[in-house]
Design a protein around this motif. Structure first.
Motif, PDB file in Angstrom:
ATOM      1  N   GLY A   1      -1.926 -16.051   5.607  1.00 36.01           N
ATOM      2  CA  GLY A   1      -2.754 -14.910   5.221  1.00 36.01           C
ATOM      3  C   GLY A   1      -2.079 -13.619   5.594  1.00 36.01           C
ATOM      4  O   GLY A   1      -0.849 -13.535   5.646  1.00 36.01           O
ATOM      5  N   THR A   2      -2.897 -12.595   5.807  1.00 30.77           N
ATOM      6  CA  THR A   2      -2.358 -11.302   6.203  1.00 30.77           C
ATOM      7  C   THR A   2      -3.284 -10.688   7.237  1.00 30.77           C
ATOM      8  O   THR A   2      -4.443 -11.077   7.346  1.00 30.77           O
ATOM      9  N   SER A   3      -2.766  -9.739   7.981  1.00 36.22           N
ATOM     10  CA  SER A   3      -3.663  -9.028   8.893  1.00 36.22           C
ATOM     11  C   SER A   3      -3.812  -7.570   8.435  1.00 36.22           C
ATOM     12  O   SER A   3      -4.828  -7.206   7.884  1.00 36.22           O
TER      13      SER A   3
ATOM     14  N   GLY B   1     -10.871   0.439  -5.412  1.00 38.80           N
ATOM     15  CA  GLY B   1      -9.814  -0.252  -4.673  1.00 38.80           C
ATOM     16  C   GLY B   1     -10.382  -1.482  -4.005  1.00 38.80           C
ATOM     17  O   GLY B   1     -11.520  -1.476  -3.531  1.00 38.80           O
ATOM     18  N   VAL B   2      -9.583  -2.535  -3.991  1.00 45.22           N
ATOM     19  CA  VAL B   2      -9.990  -3.791  -3.349  1.00 45.22           C
ATOM     20  C   VAL B   2      -8.920  -4.147  -2.335  1.00 45.22           C
ATOM     21  O   VAL B   2      -7.724  -4.179  -2.677  1.00 45.22           O
ATOM     22  N   ASP B   3      -9.332  -4.396  -1.105  1.00 40.77           N
ATOM     23  CA  ASP B   3      -8.343  -4.739  -0.075  1.00 40.77           C
ATOM     24  C   ASP B   3      -9.087  -5.430   1.080  1.00 40.77           C
ATOM     25  O   ASP B   3     -10.145  -4.962   1.498  1.00 40.77           O
ATOM     26  N   PRO B   4      -8.530  -6.523   1.610  1.00 36.51           N
ATOM     27  CA  PRO B   4      -9.233  -7.230   2.690  1.00 36.51           C
ATOM     28  C   PRO B   4      -9.122  -6.563   4.059  1.00 36.51           C
ATOM     29  O   PRO B   4      -9.842  -6.959   4.977  1.00 36.51           O
ATOM     30  N   SER B   5      -8.231  -5.579   4.206  1.00 41.48           N
ATOM     31  CA  SER B   5      -8.071  -4.971   5.525  1.00 41.48           C
ATOM     32  C   SER B   5      -9.237  -4.012   5.801  1.00 41.48           C
ATOM     33  O   SER B   5      -9.399  -2.993   5.112  1.00 41.48           O
ATOM     34  N   ALA B   6     -10.041  -4.337   6.823  1.00 38.08           N
ATOM     35  CA  ALA B   6     -11.170  -3.467   7.179  1.00 38.08           C
ATOM     36  C   ALA B   6     -10.654  -2.113   7.663  1.00 38.08           C
ATOM     37  O   ALA B   6     -11.232  -1.063   7.347  1.00 38.08           O
TER      38      ALA B   6
ATOM     39  N   GLY C   1     -12.237  -6.800   0.579  1.00 37.16           N
ATOM     40  CA  GLY C   1     -12.204  -8.212   0.189  1.00 37.16           C
ATOM     41  C   GLY C   1     -10.887  -8.540  -0.482  1.00 37.16           C
ATOM     42  O   GLY C   1     -10.059  -7.655  -0.725  1.00 37.16           O
ATOM     43  N   ARG C   2     -10.708  -9.809  -0.790  1.00 35.10           N
ATOM     44  CA  ARG C   2      -9.464 -10.270  -1.421  1.00 35.10           C
ATOM     45  C   ARG C   2      -9.532 -10.057  -2.937  1.00 35.10           C
ATOM     46  O   ARG C   2     -10.610 -10.192  -3.539  1.00 35.10           O
ATOM     47  N   ALA C   3      -8.386  -9.786  -3.539  1.00 30.65           N
ATOM     48  CA  ALA C   3      -8.335  -9.587  -4.991  1.00 30.65           C
ATOM     49  C   ALA C   3      -8.869 -10.816  -5.720  1.00 30.65           C
ATOM     50  O   ALA C   3      -9.560 -10.701  -6.740  1.00 30.65           O
TER      51      ALA C   3
ATOM     52  N   SER D   1      -1.358  -3.199  -9.307  1.00 28.52           N
ATOM     53  CA  SER D   1      -1.167  -3.738  -7.966  1.00 28.52           C
ATOM     54  C   SER D   1       0.268  -3.430  -7.566  1.00 28.52           C
ATOM     55  O   SER D   1       1.213  -3.927  -8.187  1.00 28.52           O
ATOM     56  N   LEU D   2       0.415  -2.583  -6.541  1.00 32.76           N
ATOM     57  CA  LEU D   2       1.758  -2.105  -6.181  1.00 32.76           C
ATOM     58  C   LEU D   2       2.266  -2.711  -4.876  1.00 32.76           C
ATOM     59  O   LEU D   2       1.496  -3.201  -4.056  1.00 32.76           O
ATOM     60  N   PHE D   3       3.567  -2.598  -4.722  1.00 28.50           N
ATOM     61  CA  PHE D   3       4.277  -2.968  -3.484  1.00 28.50           C
ATOM     62  C   PHE D   3       4.100  -4.452  -3.156  1.00 28.50           C
ATOM     63  O   PHE D   3       3.777  -4.816  -2.043  1.00 28.50           O
ATOM     64  N   MET D   4       4.335  -5.251  -4.164  1.00 26.80           N
ATOM     65  CA  MET D   4       4.403  -6.711  -3.977  1.00 26.80           C
ATOM     66  C   MET D   4       3.114  -7.295  -3.425  1.00 26.80           C
ATOM     67  O   MET D   4       3.135  -8.316  -2.723  1.00 26.80           O
ATOM     68  N   THR D   5       2.001  -6.659  -3.721  1.00 24.06           N
ATOM     69  CA  THR D   5       0.745  -7.119  -3.127  1.00 24.06           C
ATOM     70  C   THR D   5       0.283  -8.443  -3.726  1.00 24.06           C
ATOM     71  O   THR D   5      -0.297  -9.269  -3.023  1.00 24.06           O
ATOM     72  N   LEU D   6       0.555  -8.676  -5.021  1.00 22.34           N
ATOM     73  CA  LEU D   6       0.119  -9.968  -5.571  1.00 22.34           C
ATOM     74  C   LEU D   6       0.887 -11.136  -4.947  1.00 22.34           C
ATOM     75  O   LEU D   6       0.411 -12.269  -4.972  1.00 22.34           O
TER      76      LEU D   6
ATOM     77  N   LEU E   1      -5.611  -3.293  -7.032  1.00 19.28           N
ATOM     78  CA  LEU E   1      -5.733  -4.556  -6.279  1.00 19.28           C
ATOM     79  C   LEU E   1      -4.787  -4.500  -5.084  1.00 19.28           C
ATOM     80  O   LEU E   1      -3.578  -4.382  -5.251  1.00 19.28           O
ATOM     81  N   GLY E   2      -5.348  -4.575  -3.893  1.00 16.89           N
ATOM     82  CA  GLY E   2      -4.544  -4.400  -2.681  1.00 16.89           C
ATOM     83  C   GLY E   2      -4.303  -2.919  -2.460  1.00 16.89           C
ATOM     84  O   GLY E   2      -3.171  -2.466  -2.312  1.00 16.89           O
ATOM     85  N   SER E   3      -5.392  -2.157  -2.433  1.00 10.93           N
ATOM     86  CA  SER E   3      -5.295  -0.691  -2.454  1.00 10.93           C
ATOM     87  C   SER E   3      -4.851  -0.102  -1.119  1.00 10.93           C
ATOM     88  O   SER E   3      -4.578   1.102  -1.043  1.00 10.93           O
ATOM     89  N   GLY E   4      -4.796  -0.920  -0.073  1.00 15.45           N
ATOM     90  CA  GLY E   4      -4.291  -0.443   1.215  1.00 15.45           C
ATOM     91  C   GLY E   4      -5.066   0.776   1.695  1.00 15.45           C
ATOM     92  O   GLY E   4      -6.303   0.773   1.757  1.00 15.45           O
TER      93      GLY E   4
ATOM     94  N   PHE F   1       9.148   4.112   2.046  1.00 19.11           N
ATOM     95  CA  PHE F   1       9.527   3.088   1.063  1.00 19.11           C
ATOM     96  C   PHE F   1       9.059   3.422  -0.340  1.00 19.11           C
ATOM     97  O   PHE F   1       9.066   2.553  -1.209  1.00 19.11           O
ATOM     98  N   ARG F   2       8.575   4.641  -0.567  1.00 16.45           N
ATOM     99  CA  ARG F   2       7.961   4.880  -1.874  1.00 16.45           C
ATOM    100  C   ARG F   2       8.338   6.242  -2.429  1.00 16.45           C
ATOM    101  O   ARG F   2       8.752   7.134  -1.697  1.00 16.45           O
ATOM    102  N   ASP F   3       8.155   6.363  -3.738  1.00 14.91           N
ATOM    103  CA  ASP F   3       8.249   7.646  -4.422  1.00 14.91           C
ATOM    104  C   ASP F   3       6.885   7.840  -5.076  1.00 14.91           C
ATOM    105  O   ASP F   3       6.662   7.404  -6.213  1.00 14.91           O
TER     106      ASP F   3
END
Ligand SMILES: C[S@@+](CC[C@H](N)C(=O)[O-])C[C@H]1O[C@@H](n2cnc3c(N)ncnc32)[C@H](O)[C@@H]1O
Length: 254
Positions: A3-5, A63-68, A87-89, A103-108, A43-46, A20-22
């Motif tokens: 999973g992820t934290s 935005g959807v992201d599981p990190s509270a 929540g999870r995508a 969905s950016l930055f390899m989130t899928l 998806l994975g909006s961080g 790491f971004r432009d």
């Protein structure tokens, strides 16, 4: 455990991510695919950076992201035109439809491999007529290139904030899974030092595998790039694989 934290203060993620971004190129790229006042799903909006940048261009979104921690930060930094779901995508359901799902930055790659096909199929169903999908995948070569058992990186933020990222990486070749475990050593603006542990698993996908997943989901690829400045797709070279797709007509999708 897999999973992820990503449960550490959002402002520290933003500092590291900035290296790491432009963001301007990402925003131009995404906005160029939207009608005026368009609707987007991230998806994975961080920490919500892309949604806020699109909001500044007059678009609204979810935005959807599981990190509270990250969604709390994003809610605080946003406004009423951006909604966040913690929540999870793969679990996200809505009756809303969107002009752009991205969905950016390899989130899928964070999704369990077994759930990718069904998730992409649902993404197709979330599009308005003519809606687009932009997915930035990590592909096999990205993982091969960046594998180091141990890495150390330093990221400087405002007011003397210094983040030292100590990462350990492991590959499970049988599951084609990449695991990253990292300790973030943060010297805050007031000089205090705090430690945060973070980990994530990613599915190592190949270019052809990604293509097959999109086709099976009823998505037609209209363009592929290796960066948000429309660099060439990384068939032989480096860079992520950015895919632009639309819903294939159902009759084509026998
Ligand atoms: C590397 S960050 C990228 C965040 C953002 N897209 C960006 O470009 O900065 C990965 C994000 O994916 C989220 N994530 C992890 N597993 C996820 C899942 N199953 N569904 C949606 N997001 C997930 C993490 O919480 C984290 O915020």
């Amino acid at each position: 455990m897999t999973g992820t934290s990503f449960e550490f203060p959002g402002e520290y993620y933003e500092i590291m991510r900035g290296d790491f971004r432009d963001l301007r190129a990402e925003t131009e790229f995404l906005a160029s695919l939207l009608p005026d006042g368009g609707t987007v799903l991230d998806l994975g909006s961080g920490t919500g950076t892309n949604l806020r940048a699109l909001r500044d261009r007059g678009h609204r979104g979810t935005g959807v992201d599981p990190s509270a921690a990250f969604t709390a930060y994003a809610r605080e930094a946003g406004d009423e035109h951006i909604a966040y779901v913690t929540g999870r995508a793969e679990d996200f359901r809505t009756d809303e439809r969107f002009d752009l799902v991205y969905s950016l930055f390899m989130t899928l790659n964070y999704l369990p491999r077994a759930e990718l096909a069904a998730t992409l199929r649902r993404v197709r169903g979330l599009l308005n007529p003519g809606g687009r999908v932009v997915l930035e995948f990590g592909h096999l070569l990205n993982f091969v290139d960046s594998f180091q058992q141990h890495t150390v990186g330093h990221h400087r933020g405002p007011d003397g904030v210094l983040i030292t990222r100590l990462a350990r990486q492991m590959i499970n070749p049988h599951a084609a899974n990449w695991r990253n475990e990292e300790t973030l050593l943060v010297r805050a603006a007031d000089g205090t030092v705090a430690l945060y542990d973070n980990f994530f698993d990613q599915s190592v996908l190949t270019g052809p595998e990604i293509g097959d997943l999109l086709t099976a989901a009823g998505l037609a690829v209209t363009a592929e790039y290796g960066g948000f400045r429309k660099e060439p797709a990384p068939f032989h070279g480096r860079g992520p694989l950015i895919v632009v797709a639309t819903a294939r007509q159902e009759e084509d999708h026998a």
